[in-house]
Design an enzyme around this catalytic site. Sequence first.
Site, short mmCIF file in Angstrom:
data_model
loop_
_atom_site.label_atom_id
_atom_site.label_comp_id
_atom_site.label_asym_id
_atom_site.label_seq_id
_atom_site.Cartn_x
_atom_site.Cartn_y
_atom_site.Cartn_z
N VAL A 168 1.05 -1.02 -0.01
CA VAL A 168 0.07 -0.02 -0.03
C VAL A 168 0.93 1.17 -0.07
O VAL A 168 2.05 1.22 0.43
CB VAL A 168 -0.91 0.00 1.12
N SER A 169 0.28 2.51 -0.52
CA SER A 169 1.12 3.35 -0.88
C SER A 169 1.21 4.55 0.26
O SER A 169 2.15 5.21 -0.09
CB SER A 169 0.70 4.07 -2.18
N THR A 170 0.44 4.47 1.17
CA THR A 170 0.69 5.53 2.36
C THR A 170 0.59 4.91 3.74
O THR A 170 -0.25 3.95 3.65
CB THR A 170 -0.36 6.45 2.14
#
Length: 237
Positions: free
Chosen positions: A10-12
Amino acid sequence: MKPIIAYCRVSTDRQGKSGLGLEAQRDAIARFVEANGFHVMGEEIEVETGKGADALDRRPKLKSALDLAKKHKCSIIVAKLDRLSRDVHFISGLMTNRVAFIVAELGPDVDPFMLHIYAAVAEKERALISQRTKAALAAAKARGVKLGNPRLEEARAPRMRANAEEAARQTALALPVIKPLYEQGLSMRAIARELAARGVPTARGGQWSAVQVGDILRRGGEAAASMSAPASVHVGR
């Protein structure tokens, strides 16, 4: 059952804490594993911003997944190719680790070269979309049009990214069928009929056309020309 290592990203931090996107990745991997006779030996979950250089030393969980795969002499599975990276050079670098990567949405038999094509097409599509958007905004400004939303490009980015990824996905799935037919001398219209006869779906579920066939051949050719991976790169066993 064949062992495999699952990798999710996941990116954040916010997405990591909420699980946003994570369960969808796990579900896709679980369906693939069950359908293809694999057994998940381990799972690595990465929370990474995605900003800046996509270096492996910024992805400790991916490095851990690589180490596990080498230890168990098995492959790594991801739900989508962009969970590894959106950068074709980064993906090419991963291939030099001689660990096989399986992308659940593409199926178990996708050739490593096609993973490069998929990544290169997605990268190319995003670049072209960005260029066209900037050119359109510049032309409108030159005509004196007052742009009401100064963050217009940012607002459109998710849809553009989704369109680029869909185009890349369609190219990766259809190009292995289209290219041999084209090399045999079939016309674009004849190839479109053959795709329909074989049940190959279009991006939106409609009918194949000669224009669509030409677009996929063009994107595949541009992606292959832009690839910089060494010819000796090998993945898997």
